[in-house]
Every structure is written in structure tokens, then in C-alpha cells.
Design a protein around this motif. Structure first.
Motif, PDB file in Angstrom:
ATOM      1  N   UNK A 249       0.819  -1.216   0.000  1.00 41.77           N
ATOM      2  CA  UNK A 249       0.000   0.000   0.000  1.00 41.77           C
ATOM      3  C   UNK A 249       0.852   1.265   0.000  1.00 41.77           C
ATOM      4  N   UNK A 250       2.112   1.128   0.420  1.00 38.75           N
ATOM      5  CA  UNK A 250       2.998   2.298   0.468  1.00 38.75           C
ATOM      6  C   UNK A 250       3.516   2.620  -0.945  1.00 38.75           C
ATOM      7  N   UNK A 251       4.358   3.626  -1.042  1.00 37.49           N
ATOM      8  CA  UNK A 251       4.885   4.098  -2.332  1.00 37.49           C
ATOM      9  C   UNK A 251       3.744   4.517  -3.261  1.00 37.49           C
ATOM     10  N   UNK A 252       2.751   5.136  -2.678  1.00 42.18           N
ATOM     11  CA  UNK A 252       1.575   5.528  -3.444  1.00 42.18           C
ATOM     12  C   UNK A 252       1.774   6.841  -4.209  1.00 42.18           C
ATOM     13  N   UNK A 253       2.451   7.799  -3.599  1.00 38.41           N
ATOM     14  CA  UNK A 253       2.573   9.140  -4.181  1.00 38.41           C
ATOM     15  C   UNK A 253       4.016   9.446  -4.540  1.00 38.41           C
ATOM     16  N   UNK A 254       4.249   9.849  -5.778  1.00 35.86           N
ATOM     17  CA  UNK A 254       3.355   9.863  -6.940  1.00 35.86           C
ATOM     18  C   UNK A 254       3.243   8.462  -7.539  1.00 35.86           C
ATOM     19  N   UNK A 255       2.252   8.250  -8.364  1.00 37.00           N
ATOM     20  CA  UNK A 255       2.048   6.944  -8.976  1.00 37.00           C
ATOM     21  C   UNK A 255       3.232   6.599  -9.887  1.00 37.00           C
ATOM     22  N   UNK A 256       3.957   5.540  -9.514  1.00 35.45           N
ATOM     23  CA  UNK A 256       5.084   5.090 -10.328  1.00 35.45           C
ATOM     24  C   UNK A 256       4.586   4.569 -11.671  1.00 35.45           C
ATOM     25  N   UNK A 257       3.466   3.841 -11.658  1.00 34.87           N
ATOM     26  CA  UNK A 257       2.916   3.343 -12.916  1.00 34.87           C
ATOM     27  C   UNK A 257       2.624   4.499 -13.871  1.00 34.87           C
ATOM     28  N   UNK A 258       1.991   5.546 -13.353  1.00 37.80           N
ATOM     29  CA  UNK A 258       1.623   6.668 -14.212  1.00 37.80           C
ATOM     30  C   UNK A 258       2.848   7.446 -14.675  1.00 37.80           C
ATOM     31  N   UNK A 259       3.814   7.650 -13.795  1.00 36.43           N
ATOM     32  CA  UNK A 259       5.003   8.414 -14.196  1.00 36.43           C
ATOM     33  C   UNK A 259       5.810   7.655 -15.251  1.00 36.43           C
ATOM     34  N   UNK A 260       5.947   6.356 -15.082  1.00 37.93           N
ATOM     35  CA  UNK A 260       6.672   5.560 -16.083  1.00 37.93           C
ATOM     36  C   UNK A 260       5.888   5.519 -17.393  1.00 37.93           C
ATOM     37  N   UNK A 261       4.568   5.392 -17.305  1.00 34.68           N
ATOM     38  CA  UNK A 261       3.744   5.385 -18.519  1.00 34.68           C
ATOM     39  C   UNK A 261       3.851   6.716 -19.262  1.00 34.68           C
ATOM     40  N   UNK A 262       3.880   7.818 -18.520  1.00 34.66           N
ATOM     41  CA  UNK A 262       3.993   9.132 -19.153  1.00 34.66           C
ATOM     42  C   UNK A 262       5.353   9.286 -19.827  1.00 34.66           C
ATOM     43  N   UNK A 263       6.420   8.920 -19.133  1.00 36.96           N
ATOM     44  CA  UNK A 263       7.758   8.994 -19.717  1.00 36.96           C
ATOM     45  C   UNK A 263       7.843   8.106 -20.957  1.00 36.96           C
ATOM     46  N   UNK A 264       7.281   6.919 -20.878  1.00 35.87           N
ATOM     47  CA  UNK A 264       7.273   5.999 -22.018  1.00 35.87           C
ATOM     48  C   UNK A 264       6.522   6.610 -23.194  1.00 35.87           C
ATOM     49  N   UNK A 265       5.373   7.212 -22.924  1.00 38.23           N
ATOM     50  CA  UNK A 265       4.592   7.842 -23.995  1.00 38.23           C
ATOM     51  C   UNK A 265       5.387   8.954 -24.673  1.00 38.23           C
ATOM     52  N   UNK A 266       6.094   9.752 -23.905  1.00 36.17           N
ATOM     53  CA  UNK A 266       6.925  10.793 -24.513  1.00 36.17           C
ATOM     54  C   UNK A 266       8.011  10.184 -25.394  1.00 36.17           C
ATOM     55  N   UNK A 267       8.616   9.086 -24.946  1.00 33.55           N
ATOM     56  CA  UNK A 267       9.653   8.436 -25.757  1.00 33.55           C
ATOM     57  C   UNK A 267       9.074   7.854 -27.049  1.00 33.55           C
ATOM     58  N   UNK A 268       7.798   7.470 -27.042  1.00 31.65           N
ATOM     59  CA  UNK A 268       7.180   6.853 -28.212  1.00 31.65           C
ATOM     60  C   UNK A 268       6.420   7.831 -29.098  1.00 31.65           C
ATOM     61  N   UNK A 269       6.230   9.057 -28.630  1.00 37.16           N
ATOM     62  CA  UNK A 269       5.384  10.012 -29.347  1.00 37.16           C
ATOM     63  C   UNK A 269       5.825  10.263 -30.786  1.00 37.16           C
ATOM     64  N   UNK A 270       7.108  10.404 -31.016  1.00 31.21           N
ATOM     65  CA  UNK A 270       7.561  10.712 -32.377  1.00 31.21           C
ATOM     66  C   UNK A 270       7.297   9.551 -33.339  1.00 31.21           C
ATOM     67  N   UNK A 271       7.096   8.358 -32.821  1.00 37.05           N
ATOM     68  CA  UNK A 271       6.832   7.191 -33.668  1.00 37.05           C
ATOM     69  C   UNK A 271       5.357   6.855 -33.765  1.00 37.05           C
ATOM     70  N   UNK A 272       4.604   7.130 -32.713  1.00 37.64           N
ATOM     71  CA  UNK A 272       3.202   6.708 -32.664  1.00 37.64           C
ATOM     72  C   UNK A 272       2.206   7.863 -32.669  1.00 37.64           C
ATOM     73  N   UNK A 273       2.697   9.094 -32.547  1.00 41.08           N
ATOM     74  CA  UNK A 273       1.801  10.241 -32.561  1.00 41.08           C
ATOM     75  C   UNK A 273       1.162  10.528 -31.216  1.00 41.08           C
ATOM     76  N   UNK A 274       0.289  11.495 -31.231  1.00 42.72           N
ATOM     77  CA  UNK A 274      -0.337  11.996 -30.004  1.00 42.72           C
ATOM     78  C   UNK A 274      -1.211  10.937 -29.319  1.00 42.72           C
ATOM     79  N   UNK A 275      -1.730   9.997 -30.096  1.00 43.64           N
ATOM     80  CA  UNK A 275      -2.591   8.963 -29.504  1.00 43.64           C
ATOM     81  C   UNK A 275      -1.848   8.085 -28.504  1.00 43.64           C
ATOM     82  N   UNK A 276      -0.526   8.136 -28.509  1.00 42.64           N
ATOM     83  CA  UNK A 276       0.251   7.344 -27.545  1.00 42.64           C
ATOM     84  C   UNK A 276      -0.060   7.761 -26.101  1.00 42.64           C
TER      85      UNK A 276
END
Length: 195
Positions: free
Chosen positions: A128-155
Motif C-alpha cells: 500500500x505504500x509508495x503511493x505518491x506519486x504513482x510510479x505506474x503513471x510516471x513511467x507510462x507518461x515517460x514511455x509515452x513521450x519516448x514513443x510520441x515521435x513514432x506513434x503520434x499523439x494517440x500514444x
């Protein structure tokens, strides 16, 4: 890059993911008295355990996909550094500003179907700990930025889906999600500056 290069980078990524989790688990064991960031909006979010499949099985393939869009070992190295920077920032929050979700949320899981049983399995490792900030969301956001130039805004549907899965599985408070997204964005800004 050659096919062999991509395979090597993929193997390194798998080992890095496993290694990173050791730091995550270390923070769980070292956490001080956690805070409660419960907001009234958290009570409006339903418990939908079937979202555990998004939480677990959309997350890792998307991260691994970053390997297939890298153009060079240099770029791969910088991407790895961006994830390590993000990990370092997350550890600061986890250790200095520990937040834990309510125990009552875990008790909603009756293990009555395959989704709840799998969620219980995930929760055996993901305390239950390590809740803030969401690691899943932060990694997903960073991943989306890395993929944006290949997959577009829908990433950016990827971090949105991951954020929703964090909420519907009751793994996070609502406030954890935008904080995680912001941290992922910040790590990418640093990455862009270095590259």
C-alpha cells in the motif's frame, strides 16, 4: 541498428526493470509513517478489479516497445538514464513523503474471480505504500513521450489507461495520478535537454 543490437537492448531492459524494482521494494521496507492523501473524489471512484489486466499487461509491453524504436545505442543509453532519473525522483518522494492507500481498499478484494485473484497476487508485491506519486503513471507518461515521435499523439492514451487502472484497482489515490504524470513529464524534459 542491427537485429542483434535490438535483442541485446531488450535483454538489458528486462534486467533493468527487475533491478529497478529492487529499489522500489527497498523504499517499501524503509518507509516511515505514511500520510493519507484521501480526497472526497476518491470515494466516487468504483472498484473494478478487471482493470488489473491493464495495470499489469499493458504496462510492461509498452515499456519494452521503446527498445524497438531506438535508433542507436547512444539514444538507448539516454533513455535508460531518463528512467533512472525518474526512479531517483520517485525514491525521494517514497522516502521523504511516504503515502499509503487505506487498508480497507485491500479488503474489498474478495478473490472471487480471476481478476481479483490476480490483483491479490500483484498486491502481494505491491504494498500500500509508495503511493505518491504513482510510479505506474510516471513511467507510462515517460514511455509515452519516448514513443510520441513514432506513434503520434494517440500514444498518450497509454498513460491515461494506466492512470485509470491505478484508480479502478484502488492501488492509488486520485492525487497520485497527476503527480505521477507530472514527474514523468519532468524526467522527459531533462532527457530532452541532455539529448
Amino acid at each position: 541498428m542491427e537485429t542483434t543490437d535490438y535483442v541485446i537492448d531488450l535483454i538489458l531492459t528486462v534486467f533493468l526493470i527487475i533491478g529497478v524494482y529492487q529499489f522500489y521494494f527497498w523504499c517499501q521496507r524503509k518507509a516511515r509513517t505514511p500520510r493519507d492523501l484521501h480526497l472526497p473524489i476518491d470515494d466516487l471512484i468504483p472498484y473494478w478489479p478487471s482493470w488489473v489486466w491493464v495495470y499489469s499487461f499493458l504496462y510492461y509491453p509498452a515499456i519494452l516497445y521503446v527498445n524497438w524504436v531506438t535508433d542507436s545505442h547512444r539514444q538507448f543509453s539516454y533513455i535508460v538514464i531518463s528512467y533512472l532519473l525518474l526512479l531517483g525522483l520517485q525514491m525521494v518522494f517514497f522516502l521523504l513523503f511516504p503515502v499509503s492507500t487505506p487498508e480497507t481498499w485491500r479488503r474489498w478484494n474478495t478473490r472471487s474471480n480471476v481478476s481479483e485473484r490476480f490483483l491479490a497476487f500483484v498486491q502481494r508485491f505491491d504494498a500500500r505504500s509508495n503511493s505518491f506519486p504513482s510510479m505506474h503513471t510516471s513511467v507510462a507518461m515517460l514511455t509515452a513521450f519516448h514513443l510520441q515521435s513514432h506513434l503520434g499523439i494517440q500514444v498518450f492514451a497509454f498513460p491515461i489507461l494506466i492512470g485509470l487502472s491505478c484508480l479502478f484497482t484502488k492501488q492509488h489515490y486520485v492525487i497520485d495520478i497527476p503527480a505521477g504524470a507530472l514527474l514523468g513529464w519532468f524526467a522527459h524534459r531533462v532527457f530532452s535537454f541532455l539529448l
